[in-house]
Design an enzyme around this catalytic site. Sequence first.
Site, PDB file in Angstrom:
ATOM      1  CG  LEU A 277     -35.365  24.429  41.221  1.00 48.13           C
ATOM      2  CD1 LEU A 277     -35.790  24.958  39.862  1.00 48.13           C
ATOM      3  CD2 LEU A 277     -35.501  22.924  41.269  1.00 48.13           C
ATOM      4  CB  CYS A 278     -29.788  26.634  44.895  1.00 45.60           C
ATOM      5  SG  CYS A 278     -30.865  27.216  46.232  1.00 45.60           S
ATOM      6  N   GLY A 279     -29.779  22.958  45.383  1.00 43.22           N
ATOM      7  CA  GLY A 279     -29.204  21.938  46.246  1.00 43.22           C
ATOM      8  C   GLY A 279     -29.558  22.159  47.704  1.00 43.22           C
TER       9      GLY A 279
END
Length: 293
Positions: free
Chosen positions: A90-92
Amino acid sequence: MPSLKDLKNRIASVKATQKITKAMKMVAAAKLRRAQEAAEAARPYSQRMAAVLANIAQAVGGDDGAPQLMTGTGKDDTHLLVVCTAERGLCGGFNSQIARHARDHVRKLLAAGKTVKIICVGKKGFDILRREFASLIIDRVDLREVKKIGFQNADDIGHKVIALFEKGEFDVCTLFYSEFKSVIAQIPTAQQLIPASAGPVAAQASDASAVYEYEPDAGAILSDLIPRNISVQIFRALLENVAGEMGAKMSAMDNATRNAGEMINKLTLNYNRQRQAQITKELIEIISGAEAL
């Protein structure tokens, strides 16, 4: 066409997701400041450590007393890659960028006929690299239970790398991580650890006019300094990764929150239009029935 109930449930679901992404953005923003301060504080120390190492290495030169960690084995047949990524997603594209940089390096080495071994620090890098290079991964370091990265975590990894080198498991070791620049910019970086290289700092050190005397001799100092430098560079990489992960997560969750808001607006507009059409249809039916009487 979905019913009004389906649209209402979907709107509620997207709103719940938006609350989660907004909360995650705020958490990442709170953690980012501390992580950024830690990463920026580690940079001067690691750079000065590299400068001291370059000065002593210059004094030793081609001396036979220089430690093997600095001189290497004299060949580059086997390469060890230490790939540092985050434990969570969930951090690109933060994790995929580091893994892609390492993957390109692996392919280049394999094409040149070299033997490659990989140590994965972080779950996400392990998950990405094992799809193509599962047979090359010799170890994985799990830091999921670590609340705050400390020097001891990096020192353990450093000792593990040095132990493999002393056993003759590899000739060259390269560290992969992401250097933190800003919230929206993290640069995948490759740094050679063994043979010890001071990089661009060596050129600056060679221009210095100061003359140093070492006690004990320079070789003995290097034998103690190089292992510590390896741990310091790994520690800096881990801190840079934490700051980069929080920055990338903050940016990704901000985009997700905005996208959720746009989806809610579209679904609400669709819901209102469909509801209005249904009300109009019911009114027409009532009026038609009344006129028939």
